[in-house]
Motif scaffolding. Sequence first.
Motif, PDB file in Angstrom:
ATOM      1  N   VAL A 107       0.857  -1.192   0.000  1.00  0.00           N
ATOM      2  CA  VAL A 107       0.000   0.000   0.000  1.00  0.00           C
ATOM      3  C   VAL A 107       0.889   1.237   0.000  1.00  0.00           C
ATOM      4  CG1 VAL A 107      -1.890  -1.153   1.214  1.00  0.00           C
ATOM      5  CG2 VAL A 107      -0.129   0.061   2.525  1.00  0.00           C
ATOM      6  N   SER A 111      -1.731   5.170   3.395  1.00  0.00           N
ATOM      7  CA  SER A 111      -2.938   4.337   3.422  1.00  0.00           C
ATOM      8  C   SER A 111      -3.368   4.071   4.862  1.00  0.00           C
ATOM      9  CB  SER A 111      -2.665   3.000   2.715  1.00  0.00           C
ATOM     10  OG  SER A 111      -3.742   2.102   2.927  1.00  0.00           O
ATOM     11  N   LEU A 124     -12.572  -0.848  -2.041  1.00  0.00           N
ATOM     12  CA  LEU A 124     -11.127  -0.974  -2.226  1.00  0.00           C
ATOM     13  C   LEU A 124     -10.834  -1.780  -3.494  1.00  0.00           C
ATOM     14  CD1 LEU A 124      -9.596  -1.608   1.320  1.00  0.00           C
ATOM     15  CD2 LEU A 124      -9.880   0.541   0.076  1.00  0.00           C
ATOM     16  N   ASN A 164      -3.913   4.459  -9.681  1.00  0.00           N
ATOM     17  CA  ASN A 164      -4.207   4.972  -8.333  1.00  0.00           C
ATOM     18  C   ASN A 164      -5.074   3.979  -7.547  1.00  0.00           C
ATOM     19  OD1 ASN A 164      -3.952   6.891  -6.271  1.00  0.00           O
ATOM     20  ND2 ASN A 164      -5.889   7.878  -6.824  1.00  0.00           N
ATOM     21  N   ASP A 166      -5.701   0.828  -4.589  1.00  0.00           N
ATOM     22  CA  ASP A 166      -5.560   0.861  -3.130  1.00  0.00           C
ATOM     23  C   ASP A 166      -4.527  -0.128  -2.601  1.00  0.00           C
ATOM     24  OD1 ASP A 166      -7.867   2.733  -2.576  1.00  0.00           O
ATOM     25  OD2 ASP A 166      -8.890   1.128  -3.663  1.00  0.00           O
TER      26      ASP A 166
END
Length: 247
Positions: A107, A111, A124, A164, A166
């Motif tokens: 991550v 995050s 997510l 972009n 998660d």
Amino acid sequence: MTIVPAIVQAFTPKGVLRASINLGNPILANTDKATGAPVGVSVDLARAFAERLGVALELVVFDAAGKSVEAVANEQADIGFFAIDPVRGAQIAFTEAYVLIEGSYLVREHSPLRRNEEVDQEGLRVTVGKGSAYDLYLTRELKNAQIVRAPTSPAVVQTFLEQNLDVAAGVKQQLESDIRAHAGLRLLPGRFMVIRQAMGTPRTRGADAAQALCQFVEEMKSSGFVSDALRRHGIQGASVAPGANPA
């Protein structure tokens, strides 16, 4: 271990042993920087098995696990090196594992995710290499998060950054390398799965051939061949799998 001519023939219908090699997993194989040739634990095992059969070896090289699996399933290769998975097992007869590999989540530093158990949330997006063991596993296990498939496992973090996303999922060693190349990334602690990496051959080659491959893998583990290969190639993040339980 003696391999009778009928089994040699089962493994070599084209007269050579064609081994499917996946360069998408750095624990299994890489490209030699000096020669450009494939090198690694899987290449060493393929060469040793060809020597055991007394035949020439032909490497069939791919950049992703899914392509490597397809080559064996479609009999474009005679053996391969894959994570054990029930979907793949429909067409491929697996040995027991020869190495265990950790799967991790990556991550961004900022995050809010801190634990592996937090990843499966509505909204997510998790990226994995298409057709990889992580793809197959997470497709079964994730109930809420969305899976986004990168073309190959080495392209996972690039896809993660460009879109972009998660979370990125994959081989711990590969993700650690990506962290060194890109600032602002971190791994979640621990692992979300353990990959049981095995050899496999098309089921159409018969039970005797599959058993011979199983015996070969057990011998390579017990003799120290696999541990020596891991050490020789500087592989971390993987361990030799325990021996198979006797029948």
